[in-house]
Enzyme design. Structure first.
Site, PDB file in Angstrom:
ATOM      1  N   HIS A  10     -34.202 -56.927 114.758  1.00 45.07           N
ATOM      2  CA  HIS A  10     -34.852 -55.993 115.673  1.00 45.07           C
ATOM      3  C   HIS A  10     -34.041 -54.701 115.831  1.00 45.07           C
ATOM      4  CE1 HIS A  10     -31.874 -56.656 118.860  1.00 45.07           C
ATOM      5  NE2 HIS A  10     -31.924 -57.950 118.527  1.00 45.07           N
ATOM      6  N   GLU A 122     -32.877 -65.611 119.233  1.00 49.19           N
ATOM      7  CA  GLU A 122     -31.450 -65.363 119.045  1.00 49.19           C
ATOM      8  C   GLU A 122     -30.624 -66.558 119.501  1.00 49.19           C
ATOM      9  OE1 GLU A 122     -29.118 -64.368 117.547  1.00 49.19           O
ATOM     10  OE2 GLU A 122     -28.512 -62.352 118.177  1.00 49.19           O
TER      11      GLU A 122
END
Length: 278
Positions: A10, A122
């Site tokens: 990202h 994550e």
């Protein structure tokens, strides 16, 4: 069958800028992160433009056509018969919003759907999430230095280990690949996730130790990594993996200030991203 896998990190967030551990805190991209995601999307769209054509070949009804009488219509056969129609692209994203935004920057250009998968989240940083490295070092110096040395001190604070993160990611990748194993159409899989997750997942797929300090390295925001699976008929459920590209970005990243974006995006007083000095 999936014969190519892209891992895209990202873009930048306010926590990236402030050097705060994000983990699974759901924070959106900041103005520079949206720029980064767009720049990488434009670059990838050049390489993977075929995916837009392939999608239209599968969904002829989505081809824009003139809506008034006596107008000439676009020829769907030129799309359906194009070599691009012989491949397909799938986009799967972590369900955290910063990854979703990055995925859509590319997928929306190509007309592709984005599937969400929480297994791409994550690495969890437990009670350290939201803290800066300086704050962690101040309160938990020994465990901080152990974390930096890859000796596991962070796990005392609920931080997910690198090996668990990598195994979680590798299991997700293998599962997605296996689901498409019997399909005849060659497919590129784009996985949009997070830096620590990508690095640990790639390491496990390559049979490397994610805690090895001489591992593959770190991922920059909105950069990508490319791998290809190779299936042994004797062990079809567990392909071997080849690393084709690691930590690659758009051409603009080589001459622009990638981490801070162009000056036109920086409001007065906006702090600048600075690299970590060991």
């Amino acid at each position: 069958m999936i014969d190519e896998v892209l891992f895209l990190r990202h873009g930048r967030t306010a926590y990236n800028l402030a050097r705060r551990l994000q983990g699974q805190i759901d924070i959106p991209l900041d103005i520079v992160g949206r720029w980064q995601a767009d720049q990488s999307a434009y670059e990838l769209a050049k390489t993977y433009y075929w995916a837009k054509v392939a999608h239209l070949a599968e969904h002829n009804d989505q081809l824009a056509q003139p809506a008034y009488g006596n107008a000439h219509l676009a020829d769907v056969d030129e799309i359906n018969n194009a070599p691009a129609a012989a491949r397909r692209m799938l986009v799967v994203s972590s369900d955290l919003f910063r990854a979703q935004q990055t995925a859509h920057a590319f997928a929306d250009l190509m007309g592709l759907d984005v599937e969400l998968d929480p297994r791409l989240r994550e690495r969890s940083f437990g009670e350290w999430e939201g803290m800066t490295r300086e704050e962690i070092c101040e309160h938990y110096a020994d465990d901080y230095h152990s974390w930096r040395a890859h000796t596991g001190g962070e796990t005392k604070h609920g931080v997910e280990s690198r090996i668990h993160t990598g195994r979680r990611g590798a299991e997700a990748v293998r599962d997605i690949v296996a689901k498409h194993h019997d399909e005849t159409m060659p497919t590129t899989l784009l996985l949009v996730g997070h830096g620590s997750w990508i690095v640990a997942t790639v390491a496990v797929l390559l049979d490397m130790d994610p805690d090895d300090l001489n591992n593959v390295g770190a991922m920059r925001n909105a950069f990508w990594t490319r791998m290809t699976p190779h299936t042994d008929p004797r062990n079809a459920d567990r392909p071997t993996w080849k690393l084709e590209e690691f930590n690659q970005g758009p051409a603009i990243a080589s001459f622009a200030d990638w981490e801070n974006g162009p000056e036109s995006l920086r409001a007065p007083g906006m702090p600048l991203w600075k690299p970590i000095i060991q």
